[in-house]
Design an enzyme around this catalytic site. Structure first.
Site, mmCIF file in Angstrom:
data_model
loop_
_atom_site.group_PDB
_atom_site.id
_atom_site.type_symbol
_atom_site.label_atom_id
_atom_site.label_comp_id
_atom_site.label_asym_id
_atom_site.label_seq_id
_atom_site.Cartn_x
_atom_site.Cartn_y
_atom_site.Cartn_z
ATOM 1 N N LYS A 175 3.742 -7.057 8.791
ATOM 2 C CA LYS A 175 3.645 -5.773 8.096
ATOM 3 C C LYS A 175 4.905 -4.967 8.361
ATOM 4 C CE LYS A 175 0.522 -1.872 7.459
ATOM 5 N NZ LYS A 175 -0.845 -1.369 7.738
ATOM 6 N N GLY B 260 0.831 -1.201 0.000
ATOM 7 C CA GLY B 260 0.000 0.000 0.000
ATOM 8 C C GLY B 260 0.856 1.236 0.000
ATOM 9 N N GLY B 261 0.214 2.373 0.289
ATOM 10 C CA GLY B 261 0.938 3.624 0.259
ATOM 11 C C GLY B 261 1.989 3.728 1.345
ATOM 12 N N ASP C 64 -7.907 5.660 9.297
ATOM 13 C CA ASP C 64 -7.956 5.209 7.899
ATOM 14 C C ASP C 64 -9.027 4.137 7.715
ATOM 15 O OD1 ASP C 64 -7.148 5.455 5.272
ATOM 16 O OD2 ASP C 64 -5.587 3.938 5.434
#
Length: 603
Positions: free
Chosen positions: A49, A29-30, A143
């Protein structure tokens, strides 16, 4: 030559990070990459992650570890469990529960983009419960969006991806680290302001909107979306996509996505309870079919490579002037949904056709914090001299006094002015409402307050004895504006050129002014105490109680002044309650009979 879009993961298959061995790459992802990994100590599958190497500096690393450790304290069946976090020779990592399933963005694609509203509500209800557990730890997710909520094959629902989670006491604006996914971000988040748990509630409402409509709440370039959300633009009405959507579902989404945080659900648990209420009241006949939202394909854990890029908004915000966040246009509802509206805390009333007071059988309890819409149209600020002289001539004023009053009224222009659509506070800002502003901002309190609080028994009186700058500060805090002279007058008289909100006859017993019989008034009154002082647009107390600031600095012979409009308990209503009348005061004056109300300007 075409561009090579192949992603090269940071970690290699088999690479060991602390006590975890990489099994396969899941996505990017970003802000981060996610891998399936093996816990070498406990022999279980986990999701690993790691932040992308170009996204975290020293300060961000310290905060990442601090917040990850706090997030690991969350223990709830609807939150992906964080097992541990650490720094392995400079490589930050987060280890999470491994879940087989689909995130909601994938689920929408597999089911033709739009989900039936009933299963969508059931999913969001569970997500709200998980989100409440996050907030109870003092954390804000920041988010929430479809790709960060997973429907597992068990089945169950999980809130996941804590890459942007922050302590709700964190001051992001001081560090310049503002992140999010614009179509699902709250207005305050788009503005770069400090956010709390209510920002997540807005995002969860936006996610529900997206599930039911198959559309993001806002489309366009990143900058366009940020501009629109930050300005308080509402998404397209949801019934444009789902015409038969129950009123209670519409009201629930409107409540969750209220522009001002204070108008949303108080917390995610309250939102979950409201959803439960809707589900019980609107259970479809064929619930088995509605509930059969199968996982046609499964994948492991968060795919951070969702179609909504998580981006750094700071450069865009620095280049973009934003004045304020207007509040939402309210949906006016009635009848069968009163019970849910009571639960949601929404304002309801019936709009009458008459400009007079509403008939008793149609009156519903009106929240004084509500706003009412005023349609675009023309307004005349002044009146003809003949009309004014005829009016004043019915009283026992001397000729000199009449001349002076007529002269003041004639300063209000006769020509018609176009006024764009806006919404206005139905009542004056009260002491109680102003106290919320004071408590949050530590702004100076009015001189008549007692130990920093409104006088007992006057909580619902208009706040007075404040300066123009105080009123402007409140408006900025609330995401609104003070009304212009033109807006205030249009709310007062509508399309007519009447002298009063109800017509041309002075009804002294209808308003709270100095000359109200039998003995006149000596102080303010509760804002709901004069139901007949009502304008064509259901705005109250424009003719009495407290005079009100209008926006701007005005000039007379090059000398600046503030303008106030409306009748007051200290003034003769026969004079100061007139539509064209106004009073001049110095720039910094504060008076015990002057308050204000606010407006929202629509795009």
């Amino acid at each position: 030559m075409g561009q090579n879009l192949e992603i090269t993961p940071q970690l290699a298959i088999g690479q060991q990070v602390a006590a975890f061995r990489v099994v396969r790459f899941l996505g990017r992802g970003g802000m981060a990459e996610v891998y399936e990994a093996e816990d070498l100590t406990l022999g279980r599958r986990v999701a690993l992650k790691v932040p992308r190497g170009d996204t975290y500096g020293r300060h961000q690393k310290e905060r990442f570890l601090k917040e990850a450790r706090k997030a690991a304290l969350i223990n709830h069946q609807n939150v992906v469990t964080i097992y541990t976090a650490g720094d392995d020779n400079g490589l930050l990592f987060l280890v999470m529960q491994y879940v087989e399933g689909q995130d909601l963005s994938e689920l929408m694609r597999d089911h033709g983009t739009m989900l039936p509203w009933y299963p969508a509500l059931k999913i969001i209800r569970l997500a709200a419960r998980g989100l409440h557990a996050v907030h109870q730890q003092g954390l804000v997710h920041r988010d929430i969006k479809p790709s960060n909520i997973m429907l597992a094959s068990t089945p169950d629902v999980y809130v996941m991806d804590f890459g942007l989670v922050r302590d709700d006491a964190s001051d992001l604006t001081s560090t310049g680290d503002l992140l999010g996914t614009p179509p699902f971000m709250s207005p305050e988040q788009c503005r770069g302001h400090r956010v709390d748990h209510r920002s997540d509630i807005y995002s969860l409402g936006a996610t529900l909107y997206s599930l039911i409509t198959g559309q993001r709440p806002f489309e366009g370039s990143t900058l366009q979306v940020i501009r629109r959300v930050a300005k308080g633009t509402r998404p397209r009405p949801i019934r444009e996509f789902v015409p038969d959507l129950p009123d209670e579902v519409v009201a629930l989404i409107d409540k969750a996505m209220a522009i001002r945080a204070g108008n949303r659900f108080a917390d995610a648990q309250q939102m979950s309870k409201a959803i439960t209420h809707v589900l019980r009241n609107h259970q479809p006949e064929d619930t088995e079919t509605w509930d059969n939202v199968s996982l046609s394909s499964t994948r492991s854990q968060p795919d951070p490579g969702s179609p909504e890029p998580t981006i750094d908004l700071v450069p865009l915000l620095q280049a973009m002037p934003i004045d304020s966040i207007p509040d939402q246009r309210r949906r006016w509802l009635g009848g069968s949904i009163a019970l849910l509206l009571a639960l949601l805390g929404l304002t309801i009333f019936v709009l009458g056709q008459s400009s007079g007071p509403p008939s008793p059988q149609l009156e519903l309890k009106i929240e004084h914090s509500g706003m009412v819409p005023v349609p675009a149209g023309k307004v005349r600020l002044g009146n003809e001299e003949s009309t004014l002289r005829r009016y004043f001539g019915q009283f026992s004023f001397s000729a000199d006094v009449i001349d002076a009053m007529v002269a003041t009224c004639l300063e209000s222009p006769l020509e018609e002015v176009d006024v764009a659509e806006f919404s206005i506070d139905q009542y004056e800002v009260t002491n109680s409402e102003y106290a919320k502003f004071v408590n949050e901002t530590r702004h100076n309190v009015p001189s008549y307050w007692v130990d920093g609080s409104p006088p007992p028994g006057k909580e619902q009186h208009p706040v007075v004895n404040i300066t123009y700058n105080d009123a402007q500060a409140y408006a900025d805090w609330s995401g609104k504006k003070l009304p212009t002279r033109e807006q205030w007058t249009r709310a007062f008289r509508g399309d007519s050129d009447h002298l009063f909100p109800w017509g041309d006859t002075y009804e002294v017993t209808w308003i709270h002014v100095h000359d109200t019989p039998p003995a006149g008034n000596k102080t303010t009154a509760p804002v709901q105490s004069t139901p007949r002082d009502i304008s064509p647009y259901q705005v109250y107390n424009l003719a009495g109680n407290a005079s009100e600031f209008v926006r701007g600095t005005f000039y007379q012979d090059d000398a600046p002044y503030r303008m106030v409009k409306g009748g007051t308990f200290e003034g003769l209503g026969a004079v100061y309650a007139l539509a064209p009348m106004f009073t001049r005061y110095g720039l910094d004056f504060a008076k015990k009979d002057t308050g204000f109300r606010c407006v929202i300007e629509m795009d």
